[in-house]
Enzyme design. Structure first.
Site, PDB file in Angstrom:
ATOM      1  CB  CYS A  79      -1.791   0.000  -0.393  1.00 15.66           C
ATOM      2  SG  CYS A  79      -3.254  -0.064   0.670  1.00 15.66           S
ATOM      3  N   GLY A  80      -4.176   1.631  -1.922  1.00 11.60           N
ATOM      4  CA  GLY A  80      -5.006   2.830  -1.975  1.00 11.60           C
ATOM      5  C   GLY A  80      -4.890   3.725  -0.768  1.00 11.60           C
ATOM      6  CG  HIS A  81      -6.343   3.188   2.561  1.00 14.82           C
ATOM      7  ND1 HIS A  81      -7.185   4.237   2.836  1.00 14.82           N
ATOM      8  CD2 HIS A  81      -7.128   2.189   2.106  1.00 14.82           C
ATOM      9  CE1 HIS A  81      -8.431   3.879   2.567  1.00 14.82           C
ATOM     10  NE2 HIS A  81      -8.419   2.647   2.131  1.00 14.82           N
TER      11      HIS A  81
ATOM     12  CG  ASN B  46     -17.532   0.034   5.087  1.00 14.38           C
ATOM     13  OD1 ASN B  46     -18.256   0.670   5.822  1.00 14.38           O
ATOM     14  ND2 ASN B  46     -17.898  -0.285   3.849  1.00 14.38           N
ATOM     15  CB  SER B  47     -10.336   0.887   4.478  1.00 16.34           C
ATOM     16  OG  SER B  47      -8.988   0.494   4.657  1.00 16.34           O
TER      17      SER B  47
ATOM     18  CB  SER C 215      -6.372   1.832   5.871  1.00 18.62           C
ATOM     19  OG  SER C 215      -5.693   0.744   5.283  1.00 18.62           O
TER      20      SER C 215
ATOM     21  CB  THR D  41     -10.075  -4.387   2.109  1.00 16.28           C
ATOM     22  OG1 THR D  41      -9.730  -3.457   3.147  1.00 16.28           O
ATOM     23  CG2 THR D  41     -10.675  -3.648   0.928  1.00 16.28           C
TER      24      THR D  41
END
Length: 574
Positions: free
Chosen positions: A259-261, A420-421, A423, A492
């Site tokens: 995951c990107g975060h 605009n996550s 996370s 997301t």
């Protein structure tokens, strides 16, 4: 009151969206707006009726099928295939991108949806609010497919879900959006049959001809391609055939995707990523989606590792620009080459790239920003990407704007899709940003507001700092679109969190002291008062469609569900 608006099968007026202010007259020219469905071939009510009447002068087929019923079904079926949707929606995105280039206030938005029903209700809400779907897309998150839509349970965002689940969800979303069209157009045809004057008929026909489809573009997350470039191409074709006009692909290694975060992200050399961008483009071109949109995502800001060292053919080429960021150690008597170690020639001398026990190579510290800028330029100039996605660890307009300014020195019209996550702890991040700025300006003292997590407390909601942070949240998308080239703002995972919150809210009351009041107060009463059509759940899923079709083929013999005993009649429009 307009007499037509008393004819709705909802038990009240037809929704305002059914009567656009500039609907074309019956028999008007073909509507070029893809949002109407079948962008260049959709015919008006009058044109279809004239064609069918020429074939069947008696007004019905030899088998007794009415010309009027055929017209209705043709207009309800706005697309022959989902590939047609991909072609139309690519045109919508291209037009929106051009509008944004001319005016940055015309940015677009989406919410991530993990079911067709979520997407349908989102688009219906937008139409109630704005009267149009313009500027609204659906985001299809690989995270939510992994977490909620695969057969193997709730999984993390690491490309462990079956890849076909992504195409299945795209198809499901478009099936739901098309059904929303069918239900709404069926309502209009019921109003047409109930019309008593020519003026009433003309108004309903204008509403039919001017009807705006619930079908909107989907930005589909293809992760890192689920394999090599050929696997990426094969999967891209399936997503496009399911209806996707836009593919978002990231520069991580497929078999080490995170995951990107999260930590532990591993990027691929730029040549490898460009090959996957080309694979996506070939898929679009092969299937005739000439305007297909590709979003090239870079995770380099938070990715400190690479899996392989590319081969440089000339100074300053893509490989050399990638290799220069590797963390290296000088070779010396104190640090000699050992058996099995690698060396690279850099800056006129040999050095050892640091290699971890798992064989991965780390980059130099604090090089993520520079690598992001180079990634983006390479994806646009060499990979033919249309939009960029820079995955960040905090929501900071200045940070994104600074990177985009560097990218635009090489590619002036570079545009972004921004996550605009959920996370991000948005409240804490924005409050910390305001606090830091006000301290630097001397507007507050350090003791006025706490540093760190304590600033998240509800005690600060109504303070000057809390209110300023909320004001910045409200204009965040406008600011980032104007200052940082963000064409598309998305969230997301909103429906993941919203579902969890809403079910928790209902469960706490229903299984607690409120019992039935909890459902009525938190769900049904709000549906009625907001005009949410799903309150009439039978109608929402096509009960009236079924009745209409029974009437088409059975006439007075039709066994219908929508009679006086149908409890949905209790829900008059408010």
């Amino acid at each position: 009151m307009d007499p037509i608006r008393t004819l709705s099968p909802f038990g009240g007026p037809l929704p305002a969206e059914s009567f656009p202010s500039a609907a074309p007259a019956s028999g008007a020219a073909l509507n070029p707006d893809p949002r109407k469905g079948r962008s260049m071939t959709r015919k008006t009510y009058a044109e279809l009726r004239a064609e069918l009447s020429a074939r069947y002068p008696s007004g019905q087929t030899a088998g007794g099928v009415s010309v009027d019923d055929i017209v209705q079904l043709k207009l309800q079926n706005s697309y022959d295939t989902h590939l047609d949707i991909a072609r139309d929606m690519a045109g919508v995105m291209r037009a929106d991108m051009a509008a944004y280039d001319a005016d940055t206030s015309k940015f677009t938005q989406s919410l991530g949806c993990w079911s067709g029903f979520h997407a349908q209700q989102m688009i219906k809400a937008v139409k109630r609010l704005r009267g149009t779907t313009k500027g609204t897309y659906v985001y299809l998150s690989g995270w939510m497919v992994a977490g909620l839509r695969n057969r193997w349970g709730h999984l993390p965002d690491q490309s462990m879900h079956e890849k076909t689940a992504v195409a299945d969800l795209i198809a499901e979303i478009y099936t739901s959006l098309r059904q929303a069209d069918e239900v709404a157009i069926n309502d209009l045809f019921k109003a047409l049959k109930s019309a008593t004057t020519e003026d009433e008929r003309a108004q309903v026909i204008a509403a039919i001809d001017g009807f705006e489809s619930h079908v909107v573009p989907i930005i589909a997350d293809i992760d890192a391609g689920f394999g090599n470039e050929h696997a990426t191409y094969l999967l891209a074709k399936e997503l496009i055939k399911a209806g996707a006009c836009c593919l978002q692909i990231e520069n991580q290694v497929s078999d080490a995707k995170q995951c990107g975060h999260q930590d532990g992200k591993v990027t691929v050399p730029r040549e490898d990523f460009i090959e996957k961008l080309r694979a996506c483009r070939l898929a679009f071109e092969e299937l005739g989606v000439d305007d297909g949109v590709i979003v090239a995502r870079t995770d380099s800001l938070g990715a400190g590792l690479t899996q392989k060292i590319p081969v440089s053919q000339a100074p300053g080429d893509l490989a050399a620009e990638y290799i220069k960021w590797l963390r290296t150690e000088p070779i010396s008597d104190a640090n000699p080459m050992a058996e099995g170690e690698l060396a690279i020639f850099q800056n006129g001398q040999f050095a050892k790239p640091v290699r971890l026990a798992n064989g991965l190579f780390p980059f130099k510290e604090n090089t993520g920003r520079a690598r992001v800028i180079e990634d983006c330029i390479a994806s646009l100039k060499h990979g033919g990407a249309d939009l960029l996605w820079i995955e960040t660890d905090t929501p900071n307009v200045d940070e994104i704007a600074g990177m985009v300014a560097e990218i635009r020195k090489e590619v002036p019209d570079a545009k972004l899709t921004y996550n605009n996550s959920p996370s991000f702890n948005w409240t804490l991040n924005l409050r910390n940003q305001v606090r830091a700025q006000w301290l630097a300006e001397g507007r507050i003292a350090a003791a006025d507001y706490p540093e760190g997590v304590d600033l998240m407390k509800a005690d600060y909601d109504a303070t000057e700092l809390g209110l300023e942070a909320d004001a910045r949240l409200q204009r965040f998308q406008t600011d980032i679109s104007a200052r940082a080239g963000v064409f598309h703002n998305l969230i997301t995972l909103p429906t993941f969190h919203l579902t969890a919150k809403s079910v928790d809210e209902l469960s706490r009351g229903y299984f607690g002291d409120e019992k039935m009041l909890a459902y009525v107060k938190t769900v049904q009463r709000e549906e009625i008062r907001r005009g949410i059509s799903a309150v009439k759940h039978q109608h929402e899923v096509g009960s009236d469609l079924g009745d209409t079709f029974k009437e088409m083929v059975s006439g007075e013999r039709a066994l219908k569900a929508g009679g006086t005993a149908n409890t949905m009649n209790q829900f008059a429009a408010e």
